[in-house]
Design a protein around this motif. Structure first.
Motif, PDB file in Angstrom:
ATOM      1  N   ALA A   4       2.199   1.779  -3.339  1.00  0.00           N
ATOM      2  CA  ALA A   4       1.153   2.269  -4.242  1.00  0.00           C
ATOM      3  C   ALA A   4       1.092   3.789  -4.262  1.00  0.00           C
ATOM      4  CB  ALA A   4      -0.205   1.698  -3.843  1.00  0.00           C
ATOM      5  N   THR A   5       1.526   4.445  -3.184  1.00  0.00           N
ATOM      6  CA  THR A   5       1.552   5.914  -3.205  1.00  0.00           C
ATOM      7  C   THR A   5       2.579   6.418  -4.213  1.00  0.00           C
ATOM      8  OG1 THR A   5       3.191   6.132  -1.404  1.00  0.00           O
ATOM      9  CG2 THR A   5       0.862   5.982  -0.776  1.00  0.00           C
TER      10      THR A   5
ATOM     11  N   ARG B 190      -1.146  12.026  -3.565  1.00  0.00           N
ATOM     12  CA  ARG B 190       0.116  11.818  -4.281  1.00  0.00           C
ATOM     13  C   ARG B 190      -0.140  11.775  -5.790  1.00  0.00           C
ATOM     14  NH1 ARG B 190       5.150  12.626  -3.037  1.00  0.00           N
ATOM     15  NH2 ARG B 190       5.965  10.658  -3.792  1.00  0.00           N
TER      16      ARG B 190
ATOM     17  N   ALA C  29       1.012   5.529  -7.813  1.00  0.00           N
ATOM     18  CA  ALA C  29      -0.013   6.509  -8.192  1.00  0.00           C
ATOM     19  C   ALA C  29       0.642   7.777  -8.716  1.00  0.00           C
ATOM     20  CB  ALA C  29      -0.914   6.819  -7.000  1.00  0.00           C
ATOM     21  N   TYR C  30       1.687   8.210  -8.037  1.00  0.00           N
ATOM     22  CA  TYR C  30       2.415   9.406  -8.472  1.00  0.00           C
ATOM     23  C   TYR C  30       2.997   9.190  -9.867  1.00  0.00           C
ATOM     24  CZ  TYR C  30       5.770  13.296  -8.222  1.00  0.00           C
ATOM     25  OH  TYR C  30       6.488  14.444  -8.477  1.00  0.00           O
TER      26      TYR C  30
ATOM     27  N   TRP D 143      -5.109   5.657   1.884  1.00  0.00           N
ATOM     28  CA  TRP D 143      -5.837   5.864   0.637  1.00  0.00           C
ATOM     29  C   TRP D 143      -5.915   7.342   0.299  1.00  0.00           C
ATOM     30  CZ3 TRP D 143      -5.506   1.486  -1.414  1.00  0.00           C
ATOM     31  CH2 TRP D 143      -5.664   0.314  -0.663  1.00  0.00           C
TER      32      TRP D 143
ATOM     33  N   THR E 232      -2.564   8.329  -1.003  1.00  0.00           N
ATOM     34  CA  THR E 232      -2.403   7.858  -2.385  1.00  0.00           C
ATOM     35  C   THR E 232      -3.100   8.785  -3.361  1.00  0.00           C
ATOM     36  OG1 THR E 232      -2.271   5.561  -1.609  1.00  0.00           O
ATOM     37  CG2 THR E 232      -2.749   5.896  -3.939  1.00  0.00           C
TER      38      THR E 232
ATOM     39  N   GLN F 221       0.829  -1.209   0.000  1.00  0.00           N
ATOM     40  CA  GLN F 221       0.000   0.000   0.000  1.00  0.00           C
ATOM     41  C   GLN F 221       0.863   1.259   0.000  1.00  0.00           C
ATOM     42  OE1 GLN F 221      -2.324  -0.903   3.501  1.00  0.00           O
ATOM     43  NE2 GLN F 221      -4.102  -1.547   2.297  1.00  0.00           N
TER      44      GLN F 221
ATOM     45  N   CYS G 123      -1.578  16.011   1.078  1.00  0.00           N
ATOM     46  CA  CYS G 123      -0.701  14.946   1.568  1.00  0.00           C
ATOM     47  C   CYS G 123      -0.328  15.173   3.032  1.00  0.00           C
ATOM     48  CB  CYS G 123       0.566  14.874   0.721  1.00  0.00           C
ATOM     49  SG  CYS G 123       0.339  14.239  -0.954  1.00  0.00           S
TER      50      CYS G 123
END
Length: 398
Positions: free
Chosen positions: A44-45, A100, A48-49, A94, A97, A41, A87
């Motif tokens: 995932a940040t 980001r 996503a970026y 979540w 994310t 997780q 942020c």
């Protein structure tokens, strides 16, 4: 404006995106604990970026072709500042994310626009020299940003980093207003017409030289982002480094890339840009596959990994600026779109490679090094298949 002064301005603007990544890296294990998240997780940040950063370049390029180079910079940096506040205040992994991803949307403008500005001003050897100087300025990020992030964590926790990034955007906006000239005059601006964009995109997507060079650079970028997303967990977990120790090791791995990038233009002028790309990719692939074999055989100590990544990234530093310039050289009339499409393909490739490598990550160096080796072999395959199809007039810088 002198070449060095322009490189300084563009480099400081371009460093916004890397700083938002590199400052954040030492905090990943703390974010995992603080937001009660898993390693996947937290990674995932970053993904996503990367992905939003890549996809949004498709919009920023045409916007910069239509409205000039400076107005989109103002808009993108404004989005980045607002997302940084989000942020800093994110209550869950979540939410972090999501914000980001919005940071990536804003930061993309200072990836696309500086490359288009370079193409507005120069081609060939001068463009490669300016691109390399810009990368030299950006190199401050991997050397200083993780250390700055570690210091900020001590002072006020990981959330303080995002407040500092927001303040940095104010400085970037001031720099844009006072020191960056508009390089695309009104008479050269291209209206945003969907039919024209589709036709221009078709030209780029069917140009084997553009696509080959773009994806050679893309897998080079992807290898670096696999390292970025995994290194803090590997260096802290497997080798027990502190945030400061990680920052130093990370800087050593990154400095090879940026130091060698300064040799791209002189080597391109002497030997031709395509031969430089070809042999640099061969060197990169050889080094990364060798490192993977060493790690599999149990020889992957921290000094060995740091040293071999340094050498591999040194080869990569010759590849990235040269492929960027060569890919744009034949498309000066649609430099913004070419820059944005190339950047999108590269960043999405990087994001997908990080995502694909994620399930194999176990906190050790083996999956990280293996994924980097896969990226290097993909770049080598493209060099063998696509590089011979680069048009002869694009085959040399200088």
């Amino acid at each position: 404006m002198s070449l060095f002064r322009m490189a300084l301005v563009l480099g400081l603007l371009s460093a916004v995106g890397p700083f938002a990544i590199d400052m954040y890296l030492p905090a990943l294990p703390l974010i995992e604990q603080g937001l009660d998240a898993t390693v996947a997780q937290v990674q995932a940040t970053l993904t996503a970026y990367f992905i939003v950063f890549g996809l949004s370049q498709l919009a920023w390029g045409p916007l910069s072709d239509r409205f000039g180079r400076k107005l989109p910079i103002y808009a993108g940096l404004g989005i980045f500042a607002a997302a940084s506040v989000g942020c800093a205040m994110a209550p869950t992994i979540w939410a972090l994310t999501l914000f980001r991803g919005l940071q990536g949307l804003g930061a993309a403008v200072v990836m696309v626009t500086p490359r288009a500005i370079i193409r507005d001003l120069h081609t060939g050897a001068e463009a490669t020299r300016l691109m390399a100087l810009v990368m030299l300025v950006i190199s401050v990020s991997p050397m200083l940003a993780p250390l700055a992030g570690s210091g900020l964590m001590v002072l006020g926790g990981w959330r303080l980093m995002f407040w500092v990034l927001c303040g940095g955007v104010v400085l970037s906006l001031t720099l844009t207003a006072l020191a960056l000239p508009e390089t695309l005059p009104p008479e050269r601006r291209v209206p945003i017409r969907l039919r024209t964009m589709v036709a221009s995109a078709r030209i780029l997507l069917t140009d084997p030289g553009f696509m080959g060079l773009t994806f050679i650079g893309a897998f080079g970028f992807a290898s670096f982002f696999v390292f970025i997303s995994s290194a803090s967990f590997v260096y802290a977990g497997q080798f027990g480094l502190s945030p400061v120790g990680f920052s130093i090791a990370f800087a050593m791995n990154a400095v090879g890339f940026f130091a060698s990038s300064q040799m791209a233009a002189p080597l391109g002028m002497r030997f031709g840009a395509v031969p430089v790309v070809r042999w640099a990719v061969v060197g990169f692939a050889t080094m990364m596959v060798s490192l993977f074999v060493v790690v599999l055989m149990g020889g992957g100590s921290l000094p060995v990994i740091v040293a071999m990544l340094f050498l591999g990234n040194a080869f990569l530093g010759l590849v990235v600026p040269t492929t960027m310039v060569l890919a744009l050289d034949a498309h000066g009339n649609i430099a913004g779109l070419a820059s944005s499409l190339g950047g999108t393909l590269q960043m999405v490739t990087a994001g997908l490679m990080v995502t694909l490598a994620g399930p194999f990550f176990d906190g050790t160096a083996t999956p990280m090094v293996g994924a980097i080796a896969v990226c290097a072999l993909a770049a080598l395959a493209l060099v063998l298949v696509m590089l011979p199809r680069v048009a002869p007039d694009n085959s040399a810088v200088g």
